[in-house]
Write a protein that holds these residues in place. Sequence first.
Motif, PDB file in Angstrom:
ATOM      1  N   ALA A 406       0.834  -1.202   0.000  1.00  0.00           N
ATOM      2  CA  ALA A 406       0.000   0.000   0.000  1.00  0.00           C
ATOM      3  C   ALA A 406       0.871   1.256   0.000  1.00  0.00           C
ATOM      4  CB  ALA A 406      -0.903  -0.002   1.231  1.00  0.00           C
ATOM      5  N   LEU A 407       0.428   2.277  -0.711  1.00  0.00           N
ATOM      6  CA  LEU A 407       1.161   3.548  -0.712  1.00  0.00           C
ATOM      7  C   LEU A 407       1.057   4.189   0.667  1.00  0.00           C
ATOM      8  CD1 LEU A 407       0.678   5.692  -3.920  1.00  0.00           C
ATOM      9  CD2 LEU A 407       2.524   4.136  -3.270  1.00  0.00           C
ATOM     10  N   LEU A 408       2.168   4.712   1.144  1.00  0.00           N
ATOM     11  CA  LEU A 408       2.183   5.302   2.478  1.00  0.00           C
ATOM     12  C   LEU A 408       1.176   6.446   2.622  1.00  0.00           C
ATOM     13  CD1 LEU A 408       3.838   4.977   5.146  1.00  0.00           C
ATOM     14  CD2 LEU A 408       4.881   7.120   4.475  1.00  0.00           C
ATOM     15  N   ALA A 409       1.015   7.238   1.560  1.00  0.00           N
ATOM     16  CA  ALA A 409       0.141   8.413   1.616  1.00  0.00           C
ATOM     17  C   ALA A 409      -1.294   8.038   1.985  1.00  0.00           C
ATOM     18  CB  ALA A 409       0.165   9.147   0.282  1.00  0.00           C
ATOM     19  N   GLY A 410      -1.690   6.796   1.719  1.00  0.00           N
ATOM     20  CA  GLY A 410      -3.066   6.392   1.994  1.00  0.00           C
ATOM     21  C   GLY A 410      -3.301   5.898   3.402  1.00  0.00           C
ATOM     22  N   LEU A 411      -2.254   5.844   4.239  1.00  0.00           N
ATOM     23  CA  LEU A 411      -2.434   5.399   5.623  1.00  0.00           C
ATOM     24  C   LEU A 411      -2.861   6.556   6.512  1.00  0.00           C
ATOM     25  CD1 LEU A 411      -1.000   2.894   4.538  1.00  0.00           C
ATOM     26  CD2 LEU A 411       0.376   2.844   6.617  1.00  0.00           C
ATOM     27  N   SER A 412      -3.579   6.249   7.589  1.00  0.00           N
ATOM     28  CA  SER A 412      -3.974   7.288   8.533  1.00  0.00           C
ATOM     29  C   SER A 412      -2.737   7.803   9.266  1.00  0.00           C
ATOM     30  CB  SER A 412      -4.984   6.741   9.528  1.00  0.00           C
ATOM     31  OG  SER A 412      -4.319   5.963  10.499  1.00  0.00           O
ATOM     32  N   GLY A 413      -2.889   8.961   9.901  1.00  0.00           N
ATOM     33  CA  GLY A 413      -1.752   9.599  10.572  1.00  0.00           C
ATOM     34  C   GLY A 413      -1.031   8.686  11.546  1.00  0.00           C
ATOM     35  N   GLY A 414      -1.780   7.989  12.385  1.00  0.00           N
ATOM     36  CA  GLY A 414      -1.170   7.139  13.398  1.00  0.00           C
ATOM     37  C   GLY A 414      -0.464   5.944  12.786  1.00  0.00           C
ATOM     38  N   ASN A 415      -1.034   5.403  11.708  1.00  0.00           N
ATOM     39  CA  ASN A 415      -0.390   4.265  11.056  1.00  0.00           C
ATOM     40  C   ASN A 415       0.892   4.691  10.348  1.00  0.00           C
ATOM     41  OD1 ASN A 415      -1.853   1.630  11.407  1.00  0.00           O
ATOM     42  ND2 ASN A 415      -3.564   2.974  10.907  1.00  0.00           N
ATOM     43  N   GLN A 416       0.935   5.907   9.825  1.00  0.00           N
ATOM     44  CA  GLN A 416       2.188   6.425   9.246  1.00  0.00           C
ATOM     45  C   GLN A 416       3.256   6.515  10.334  1.00  0.00           C
ATOM     46  OE1 GLN A 416       1.183  10.135   7.350  1.00  0.00           O
ATOM     47  NE2 GLN A 416       0.111   9.125   5.676  1.00  0.00           N
ATOM     48  N   GLN A 417       2.836   6.918  11.530  1.00  0.00           N
ATOM     49  CA  GLN A 417       3.777   6.974  12.656  1.00  0.00           C
ATOM     50  C   GLN A 417       4.360   5.605  12.953  1.00  0.00           C
ATOM     51  OE1 GLN A 417       5.179   9.259  14.046  1.00  0.00           O
ATOM     52  NE2 GLN A 417       3.893  10.971  14.640  1.00  0.00           N
ATOM     53  N   LYS A 418       3.525   4.583  12.859  1.00  0.00           N
ATOM     54  CA  LYS A 418       4.006   3.230  13.148  1.00  0.00           C
ATOM     55  C   LYS A 418       5.024   2.791  12.092  1.00  0.00           C
ATOM     56  CE  LYS A 418      -0.279   1.372  14.895  1.00  0.00           C
ATOM     57  NZ  LYS A 418      -1.048   0.116  14.972  1.00  0.00           N
ATOM     58  N   VAL A 419       4.750   3.124  10.832  1.00  0.00           N
ATOM     59  CA  VAL A 419       5.699   2.777   9.771  1.00  0.00           C
ATOM     60  C   VAL A 419       7.028   3.468  10.043  1.00  0.00           C
ATOM     61  CG1 VAL A 419       6.239   3.033   7.316  1.00  0.00           C
ATOM     62  CG2 VAL A 419       3.933   2.374   8.025  1.00  0.00           C
ATOM     63  N   SER A 435      12.780   9.124  20.564  1.00  0.00           N
ATOM     64  CA  SER A 435      12.220  10.423  20.885  1.00  0.00           C
ATOM     65  C   SER A 435      10.739  10.427  20.508  1.00  0.00           C
ATOM     66  CB  SER A 435      12.988  11.505  20.104  1.00  0.00           C
ATOM     67  OG  SER A 435      12.544  12.770  20.494  1.00  0.00           O
ATOM     68  N   GLU A 436       9.889  10.642  21.466  1.00  0.00           N
ATOM     69  CA  GLU A 436       8.429  10.651  21.256  1.00  0.00           C
ATOM     70  C   GLU A 436       7.952   9.430  20.461  1.00  0.00           C
ATOM     71  OE1 GLU A 436       6.762  12.589  22.906  1.00  0.00           O
ATOM     72  OE2 GLU A 436       7.999  14.355  23.267  1.00  0.00           O
ATOM     73  N   PRO A 437       8.210   8.209  20.993  1.00  0.00           N
ATOM     74  CA  PRO A 437       7.926   7.017  20.183  1.00  0.00           C
ATOM     75  C   PRO A 437       6.452   6.764  19.887  1.00  0.00           C
ATOM     76  CG  PRO A 437       8.525   6.395  22.409  1.00  0.00           C
ATOM     77  CD  PRO A 437       8.778   7.870  22.297  1.00  0.00           C
ATOM     78  N   THR A 438       5.534   7.300  20.662  1.00  0.00           N
ATOM     79  CA  THR A 438       4.121   6.960  20.426  1.00  0.00           C
ATOM     80  C   THR A 438       3.271   8.164  20.038  1.00  0.00           C
ATOM     81  OG1 THR A 438       3.594   7.209  22.769  1.00  0.00           O
ATOM     82  CG2 THR A 438       4.178   5.000  22.022  1.00  0.00           C
ATOM     83  N   ARG A 439       3.901   9.238  19.631  1.00  0.00           N
ATOM     84  CA  ARG A 439       3.130  10.430  19.273  1.00  0.00           C
ATOM     85  C   ARG A 439       2.117  10.096  18.164  1.00  0.00           C
ATOM     86  NH1 ARG A 439       6.368  15.714  17.654  1.00  0.00           N
ATOM     87  NH2 ARG A 439       6.721  15.818  19.886  1.00  0.00           N
ATOM     88  N   GLY A 440       0.883  10.522  18.362  1.00  0.00           N
ATOM     89  CA  GLY A 440      -0.139  10.337  17.325  1.00  0.00           C
ATOM     90  C   GLY A 440      -0.768   8.960  17.292  1.00  0.00           C
ATOM     91  N   MET A 441      -0.387   8.071  18.213  1.00  0.00           N
ATOM     92  CA  MET A 441      -0.947   6.719  18.166  1.00  0.00           C
ATOM     93  C   MET A 441      -2.128   6.584  19.126  1.00  0.00           C
ATOM     94  SD  MET A 441       2.400   4.346  17.933  1.00  0.00           S
ATOM     95  CE  MET A 441       3.741   4.752  16.827  1.00  0.00           C
ATOM     96  N   ASP A 442      -3.077   5.726  18.762  1.00  0.00           N
ATOM     97  CA  ASP A 442      -4.213   5.481  19.648  1.00  0.00           C
ATOM     98  C   ASP A 442      -3.771   4.582  20.811  1.00  0.00           C
ATOM     99  OD1 ASP A 442      -4.708   2.619  19.134  1.00  0.00           O
ATOM    100  OD2 ASP A 442      -5.354   3.260  17.142  1.00  0.00           O
ATOM    101  N   VAL A 443      -4.628   4.428  21.820  1.00  0.00           N
ATOM    102  CA  VAL A 443      -4.206   3.705  23.025  1.00  0.00           C
ATOM    103  C   VAL A 443      -3.795   2.262  22.722  1.00  0.00           C
ATOM    104  CG1 VAL A 443      -5.336   5.036  24.819  1.00  0.00           C
ATOM    105  CG2 VAL A 443      -6.629   3.287  23.620  1.00  0.00           C
ATOM    106  N   GLY A 444      -4.471   1.638  21.761  1.00  0.00           N
ATOM    107  CA  GLY A 444      -4.109   0.266  21.408  1.00  0.00           C
ATOM    108  C   GLY A 444      -2.734   0.212  20.765  1.00  0.00           C
ATOM    109  N   ALA A 445      -2.474   1.147  19.847  1.00  0.00           N
ATOM    110  CA  ALA A 445      -1.184   1.189  19.160  1.00  0.00           C
ATOM    111  C   ALA A 445      -0.063   1.505  20.145  1.00  0.00           C
ATOM    112  CB  ALA A 445      -1.224   2.241  18.055  1.00  0.00           C
ATOM    113  N   LYS A 446      -0.348   2.414  21.079  1.00  0.00           N
ATOM    114  CA  LYS A 446       0.659   2.744  22.094  1.00  0.00           C
ATOM    115  C   LYS A 446       1.025   1.494  22.872  1.00  0.00           C
ATOM    116  CE  LYS A 446      -0.228   7.594  22.806  1.00  0.00           C
ATOM    117  NZ  LYS A 446      -1.202   8.560  23.310  1.00  0.00           N
ATOM    118  N   ASP A 447       0.006   0.718  23.192  1.00  0.00           N
ATOM    119  CA  ASP A 447       0.245  -0.504  23.945  1.00  0.00           C
ATOM    120  C   ASP A 447       1.109  -1.470  23.128  1.00  0.00           C
ATOM    121  OD1 ASP A 447      -0.344  -1.943  26.391  1.00  0.00           O
ATOM    122  OD2 ASP A 447      -1.406  -3.349  25.086  1.00  0.00           O
ATOM    123  N   ASP A 448       0.867  -1.527  21.808  1.00  0.00           N
ATOM    124  CA  ASP A 448       1.710  -2.370  20.941  1.00  0.00           C
ATOM    125  C   ASP A 448       3.168  -1.929  21.032  1.00  0.00           C
ATOM    126  OD1 ASP A 448      -0.532  -3.713  20.064  1.00  0.00           O
ATOM    127  OD2 ASP A 448      -0.751  -2.537  18.221  1.00  0.00           O
TER     128      ASP A 448
END
Length: 506
Positions: A406-419, A435-448
């Motif tokens: 998938a093209l990166l541009a099509g991912l949501s903000g938080g998923n781009q952060q994970k990439v 540095s700021e490893p979980t910025r923009g991530m939802d609580v589930g993603a932060k937990d991951d």
Amino acid sequence: MDAEAEAALREGAPRLHMVGISKSFGGVAALRDVDFLLRAGEIHGLVGENGAGKSTLMKIIAGVHAGYRGRMLIDGREAQFRSARDALAAGIGMVHQELSVVPDLTVAENVFLGKQPTKRGMIDWPGMVAGARQQLASLGIDVDPRAPMGSLSIGLQQLIELARVLFSGARIIILDEPTSALSPPEVQRLFEVLRGVRASGRSIVFISHFLDDILSVSDTVTIFRNGRRVVTEAVGKIDKGWVIKRMIGSGHEGLEESYTGAITLGSRPSAPVMLSARELSASRAFADVSLDARSGEILGVYGFMGCGQIELARTLFGKLKPTTGSLSIDGQVRRFHNTNQARRAGIAFVPESRRSMLFYQEPVYKNVSISVLGRISRLWLRPAAERDIARRHVAALNIRPPDVAALLAGLSGGNQQKVALAKWLTFMPKVLILSEPTRGMDVGAKDDVVKIVRGLRDQGLAVIVVSAEPETVLSLADRIVVMKKGRIVREFAGETISKDRLLEAA
Ligand SMILES: Nc1ncnc2c1ncn2[C@@H]1O[C@H](COP(=O)(O)OP(=O)(O)OP(=O)(O)O)[C@@H](O)[C@H]1O
Ligand SMILES: [Mg+2]
């Protein structure tokens, strides 16, 4: 306030009504039959997992996406925007998730972007500078309106962008994760301004992954999940566990517990020191910093935005040169002249600005593998190997959609952060600085991310987490040092600590 606005406020009249909204990107549904009601004089919090559809709905309202199904009513009248300019003319202003200031223009020009005051057909410079100064002062910002925007910290830029929309006269104000670069006092000041805006009968949509913030400033909360609106409820009737359950499902309600309650730090004083800084100083940014990062330990470095913690991280990684002091890695004194030397000594650094290092028009796997290309290409460049590595990371970080092509541009903000994070976790260093490893991530993603970083720690890495978000440090760290105005003022180890105590120390 005029009589009409006053009447609308009394009744909490529907200001904006979205009815049966559906939106797809390339045949994939991002919003499915969503109804959304925003009342006059309310602050409406919007939450949901990364990719749930929050930004997409708001961009439809703000005229960014013109192609969608469904109806939009503003003050009971049918509206259809062909551009962001149309929406602005109808009184809708939005601060986007991605900062959209113009770095080459001055602060004043950014505040008045697209609506410069004029006098006899000429731009009224003195008026503009004075106006900007006054508006910024009400947000507690003390900067020279004539300074170039690009010379300011990200936090200040974010505040100035907020000022631009808050004072634009818009009646519907959409703030998509506006606090990611702000420190707690700045967030509180922003909330004061938002309450003032509400009192004037205007409406605000506030998107955030900080559920404490959402619950403290909103009147109403709407939860999105998988392109649908799950529920809308008055804030007085709900709490954080209730929200998390509806956001990501049962069994996760305790996810954020550690941030509000007290957590007990478990330090490992006997483990070998992998990185040791002694009286490090860098002109103006920080001074006299001494710290040890141990193997198998996560050291949290907490401080408000701009207190020197980011410069400290850059110095540890050879990006900035210290003016005095010493640094040793694995028992050996080191002087890095560039980041390559630091990398060879076993230090990896994941910067907070990692999104600017992404390639938005390339597929996910390219983005993940670029930092390992060196390693792969030493053998030969095999697309299959590239994809395999990427696939592992996409699965480990639960990146959605789980499609490495998938093209990166099509991912949501938080998923781009994970990439962006995955890209840096592809080799095993001795010391990992995040540095700021979980910025923009939802609580589930932060937990991951918490689980992944703990896994790395348990393999013996020394991990340093630098953050201005108390939640990030509290959820990850085994030991915490607090920085204030460039100095370490406090250490928490082997004791029980809460968010309040951490904030007090900063
Ligand atoms: N321009 C686009 N092209 C293709 N797909 C897109 C585009 N914008 C959004 N999407 C997709 O639409 C869905 C909703 O994304 P959206 O950005 O609205 O999520 P979000 O709730 O704002 O998430 P986050 O909390 O991560 O910002 C996601 O699956 C995303 O991949
Ligand atoms: Mg978003």
